[in-house]
Design an enzyme around this catalytic site. Structure first.
Site, short mmCIF file in Angstrom:
data_model
loop_
_atom_site.label_atom_id
_atom_site.label_comp_id
_atom_site.label_asym_id
_atom_site.label_seq_id
_atom_site.Cartn_x
_atom_site.Cartn_y
_atom_site.Cartn_z
CG ASP A 59 -10.94 -10.49 -32.92
OD1 ASP A 59 -11.44 -11.60 -32.71
OD2 ASP A 59 -9.81 -10.16 -32.53
CG ASP A 103 -9.39 -15.28 -30.27
OD1 ASP A 103 -8.70 -15.65 -29.31
OD2 ASP A 103 -9.69 -14.09 -30.46
#
Length: 995
Positions: free
Chosen positions: A264, A374
């Site tokens: 991320d 995601d």
């Protein structure tokens, strides 16, 4: 035969964990350890290596949250270990269940070259395959004390998410710093038993294969001398040869494993830490590639590659080498793995432009798959953008998180709002962090919904979210599972290899049309309002900067700010990452984002001012510039006029209302504000009908309790609607000094809201400006408009068009969309008459229907406490408007109007002719800019905005030598023309060579 299955299974578990695994390192000696704690933020590598050290012992506490400590370990290989494999075991205080979510390290040699990363599942560093006795060992570790934010008890509010509030207490304790002998044979035995034990547990109890494995494991355990595991490990492995050699069934599911480390770009760590996470993970993966010839690793997000190039050039050199060898594979073709609901049209296009161009320029690679495992749902505009970017495949896993409905496909054709289709795969393994465990592989096989039509799926394999990547243990599993009876067949290969095979065998896959709506994480459309407003404002400023800079370059020869625009676009694209723009990162991330957006706005305003100044010239007259794609007030679209034409419409009157409140009238609309400061009538005089439902009030602020079951910043659960407070008490209701605007002030809880309602002269538009000084906790604030419109659907703007969503809850799929995304407008319509609600900064909305009343509500503010305990506290400003009698075309126009206000600057010119104009309002100009290659060509992007066929003529305000239809990267696709024929929602990019 007596059934002793459970006894043998329990025996395997205990012997493996308590005797065999520990024997992988049969001998060890401690290393000497010293440390330097860096003050403040991380320092350059050279500074960290050179800093003075202080001796410390194992057991020492270290690391205030977000701090960096530089450890040095030293020692020598014992003479008795000569010829043996030696590794350093470096445990910084890891919890093996927190890979990517806690402390990490990057190991360096004395010369500053990186070795590999350290994390809870990767604590070893190879010293020598065949060590020399007395061989010196000297390593340096850049250790990051990243605090655990999402702990075993998740979603508990914490101040650890910002260095300013995290405190100075140490978070970790050094656990092990040793040199150790690595016993390869014992390690291989561990992998054999691990794979067979996991496979055995997934097979039916009455399966012969399960019992064959059980008996083989039993024989292997009998062969192990628990006091001499190393000396008997090979004998134990021999007992497993036959059961490991049994081939898989011909019909076994095929899994393409792809090395992966989903990182991320920001989440429970700040952007600066992601730079180091990427360096640690890529150092690990390039090292693993050198050791494992069958391994293939894929990495997305051009931004992350760019960070390594800038900050860790030694690691980047290894990455480039592995990419050239075809084993480290860039995927995705986007600048970051962005959210795809909220980025505007051009922003989502530029994600591909900048991402794919980076991979082409750095590696010569044309990425063909879009890799978004995601993100929180996927816009119906994406398929067309994917194809226009030169890609043809799409992958995500996230839809498996949907709470209500199970998506019916794993491999399918995804059809976008314009009819474009892209071949799509959802890995049935239901994770983008696969470990290739027996449970995961069995789930993928059982779960795969294309059985009988297709035979293969993909498994992104490696520790992710916070990075880490694939481990040697995962590769060992893959080798054993390549062709093993009872299991799916596993092979490491590139994503492109998987997609080619999957497409070839399943070309007639089913079709899913429209958005891929995630039935979860709906509150991401509202959380962290400042971040969302910064994004929206930045997108429109970038549009203006490109438009006016291009116009100035063509009209006056002014220099075009290529470098600045490129850099600013990348900054805005970075902040569209799917945990930044959705508002789901720690406080540090959003604090920095607010500062960054302010800096972006200031620089773009300066670029715009320079361009407008060049165009307007020196003078005292007022020149009005209109960056919107529609003419207004006498100012042409994308051009300027000396002054707006004076309105001939009647002036708006504002009169006191009997019983309190005011009546506003401009000859087109009559608006009644009652004593509560609410809209109780918005009468369309031309149509002769009321906008608001009988007895209902519009612009009604409603407050809900908002405490979801989990994922606080992400989720709003449907039960939030069970409790609602209508904010009808009013502290102030009066006219502003100019007498044209109604001012309403309300206080509730610890908050204060100030609203201004205006009815512009000559416009069918009621404008509302809201300033909220928000200090609530776990509350949800909405603005409701009950409309006297009977319809079964609404139109919500998305990138390059709009899509329809139901107002009813006929099916579970309809009911699940109780909070959805819209960009600049939501539109409801009965045949012949509609209403638009337009806004300048919000994304979330909901719609409900009761009889003939359709209620639209804008989502304004939330107040979750995790991961940022003070989310959205403070002052916010919103502008929105109700437009009665609006068609979809009106909604498009008004949406641009509220987001692109006219600019008035002093000058000497009578006007500035647009660089381009279009003779059909259905065809909207999305961008006007100079080509990125510096050629001076003008690039124009248009799209059909109403959902119908359109024929239009584009007129250029300069000599055009050649017209070319291009892709998003401005590469030629075909010869073009200024006469356009567009299908519904089609995007066309034209490159105009100046004559």
């Amino acid at each position: 035969m007596h059934n002793d299955r459970t006894i043998t299974e329990a025996r395997l578990e205990r012997v493996l964990e308590e005797r065999i695994r520990p024997a992988v390192y049969p001998e060890s000696v401690p290393l000497e350890v010293s440390v330097w704690h860096a003050p403040g933020e991380p320092v350059p590598v050279a500074e960290g290596l050179a800093a003075p050290r202080t001796p410390v012992a194992v057991g020492t506490e270290w690391g205030p949250a977000w701090g960096t400590s530089w450890f040095t370990v030293s020692g020598a290989v014992p003479d008795a270990w000569a010829g043996r494999t030696v590794e350093a075991l470096l445990d910084l205080g890891f919890d093996e269940n927190m890979t990517g979510f806690q402390c990490e390290g990057l190991v360096y040699r004395p010369d500053g070259s990186p070795v590999k990363g350290l994390n809870p599942r990767n604590q070893w560093v190879r010293i020598a395959e065949r060590a020399d006795g007395g061989e010196p060992v000297l390593l340096h570790i850049e250790a990051a004390a990243n605090p655990v934010i999402l702990d075993y008890r998740p979603f508990v509010p914490t101040e650890l998410g910002d260095r300013e509030t995290a405190g100075d207490a140490p978070r970790y304790r050094l656990t092990r710093m040793d040199l150790a002998v690595f016993d390869r044979t014992v390690w291989e035995l561990v992998q054999d038993l691990d794979v067979l034990g996991q496979l055995m547990h997934e097979l039916p109890v009455d399966s012969p294969r399960r019992w064959e494995i059980l008996r083989a494991v039993e024989r292997a355990l009998d062969a192990v001398d628990l006091q001499d595991v190393g000396g008997t490990a090979e004998r134990a492995r021999e007992r497993l040869v036959d059961v490991l050699a049994a081939p898989a069934h011909a019909s076994a599911h095929r899994i393409s494993a792809v090395g992966h480390a989903h990182i991320d770009t920001a989440w429970l760590w700040p952007l600066r830490e992601t730079v180091r996470k990427v360096a640690r993970t890529t150092a690990n993966m390039t090292a693993l590639l050198e050791d494992e010839p069958d391994f293939v690793h894929a990495m997305s997000q051009a931004q992350q590659f760019a960070w390594i190039k800038e900050h860790r050039p030694e690691v980047y050199a290894r990455v480039k080498k592995a990419v050239a060898e075809g084993r480290f594979v860039p995927v995705g073709g986007m600048w970051v793995e962005s959210d795809t609901n909220m980025p505007g049209s051009e922003a989502l296009a530029r994600q591909f432009t900048h991402g794919k161009r980076f991979f082409l320029e750095e590696f010569g690679i044309e990425t063909e798959e879009v890799w978004l495992p995601d993100s929180f749902g996927y816009s119906a505009a994406l398929p067309q953008l994917v194809r226009l970017a030169g890609a043809k495949w799409f992958l995500t896993q996230k839809i498996s998180w949907s709470q209500t409905n199970t998506f019916p496909h794993h491999t399918f054709w995804w059809e976008g709002l314009d009819g474009t289709r892209v071949f799509t795969h959802f890995p049935p393994i239901d994770t983008y962090n696969s470990q290739l465990s027996g449970r995961e592989l069995a789930h993928a096989t059982r779960n795969f919904r294309e059985k009988g039509g297709a035979t293969r799926s993909l498994a992104p394999t490696g520790w992710g979210d916070g990075g880490g990547g694939t481990t040697r243990e995962m590769l060992a599993r893959a080798k054993r599972l390549a062709d093993l009876e009872g299991s799916a067949k596993v092979v490491f290969e590139k994503p492109s290899a998987f997609f080619e095979k999957a497409h070839a065998e399943y070309a007639d896959a089913p079709v899913w049309a429209g958005e891929l709506y995630l039935e979860l994480h709906r509150a991401t459309l509202t959380s962290q309002a400042r971040t969302k407003q910064g994004n929206r404002r930045s997108e429109h400023l970038l549009r203006e900067a490109e438009l006016w800079a291009a116009t100035a370059a063509v009209r006056t020869g002014a220099p075009y700010p290529y470098e600045a625009l490129d850099r600013l676009w990348k900054t805005v694209l970075l902040h569209q990452f799917h945990d930044i723009l959705p508002g789901t990162s720690i406080a540090w991330v959003h604090r920095e984002a607010a500062r960054t957006y302010a800096e972006v706005a200031a620089e773009l305003e300066s670029l715009i001012a320079d361009a407008l100044g060049a165009l307007a010239g020196d003078g005292e007259a007022t020149v009005v510039f209109n960056a919107a794609p529609h003419a207004r007030g006498g100012v042409p679209a994308l051009g300027a006029a000396a002054s707006a034409e004076p309105s001939t419409a009647p002036a708006t009157t504002v009169e006191p209302r009997e019983g309190g409140g005011f009546v506003l009238d401009n000859g087109l609309l009559t608006v009644v504000v009652d004593a509560r400061g609410l809209l109780v009538s918005v009468h369309d005089r031309r149509a002769g009908r009321e906008t608001l439902a009988p007895g209902a009030a519009g612009n009604l602020l409603q407050l809900h309790q908002d405490f979801p079951n989990m994922w606080d910043a992400w989720d709003v659960d449907r039960f939030y609607r069970n409790t609602v407070t209508d904010l009808t008490d009013v502290d102030t209701l009066e006219l502003t000094e100019d007498g044209a605007t109604v001012l309403i002030v309300r206080t509730f809880g610890s908050s204060r809201v100030e609203q201004r309602i205006t009815l512009p002269r000559g416009e069918r538009r009621v404008e509302m400006e809201t300033e909220a000084d928000w200090h609530e906790t776990e509350k949800f604030l909405k603005a409701a408009f009950p409309l006297d419109v009977h319809t079964d659907r609404v139109a919500a703007e998305t990138q390059f068009g709009h899509l329809h969503r139901p107002t009813h809850t006929n099916t579970s799929w309809d009911a699940a969309k109780f909070e959805a995304c819209a960009h600049r407008f939501v539109h409801v319509e009965e045949p012949g008459w509609g209403v638009a609600l337009v806004d300048d900064s919000t994304y979330g909305y909901d719609v409900t229907r009761t009889g003939t009343t359709t209620t639209l509500r804008l989502s304004l503010l939330r107040a979750p406490r995790f991961p940022d305990p003070r989310t959205d506290q403070g002052v916010h400003r919103f502008r929105y408007a109700l437009v009665p009698g609006a068609s979809v075309g009106d909604a498009v126009r008004e949406g641009y109007r509220i987001n692109l206000p006219e600019r008035r600057v002093p000058g000497a010119v009578d006007g500035v002719a647009p660089l381009v104009s279009v003779d059909d309002d259905a065809v909207v100009v999305s961008a006007v800019k100079l080509a990125d290659d510096g050629s001076g060509d003008v690039v124009v992007r248009v799209y059909e905005s109403l959902g119908g066929r359109a024929k239009a003529c584009l007129t250029a305000g300069f000599d055009v030598g050649e017209v070319t239809v291009c892709d998003l990267l401005e590469r030629p696709l075909a010869a073009g023309s200024l006469s356009l024929s567009l299908r519904p929602f089609e995007i066309v990019t034209l490159r105009l060579r100046r004559g």
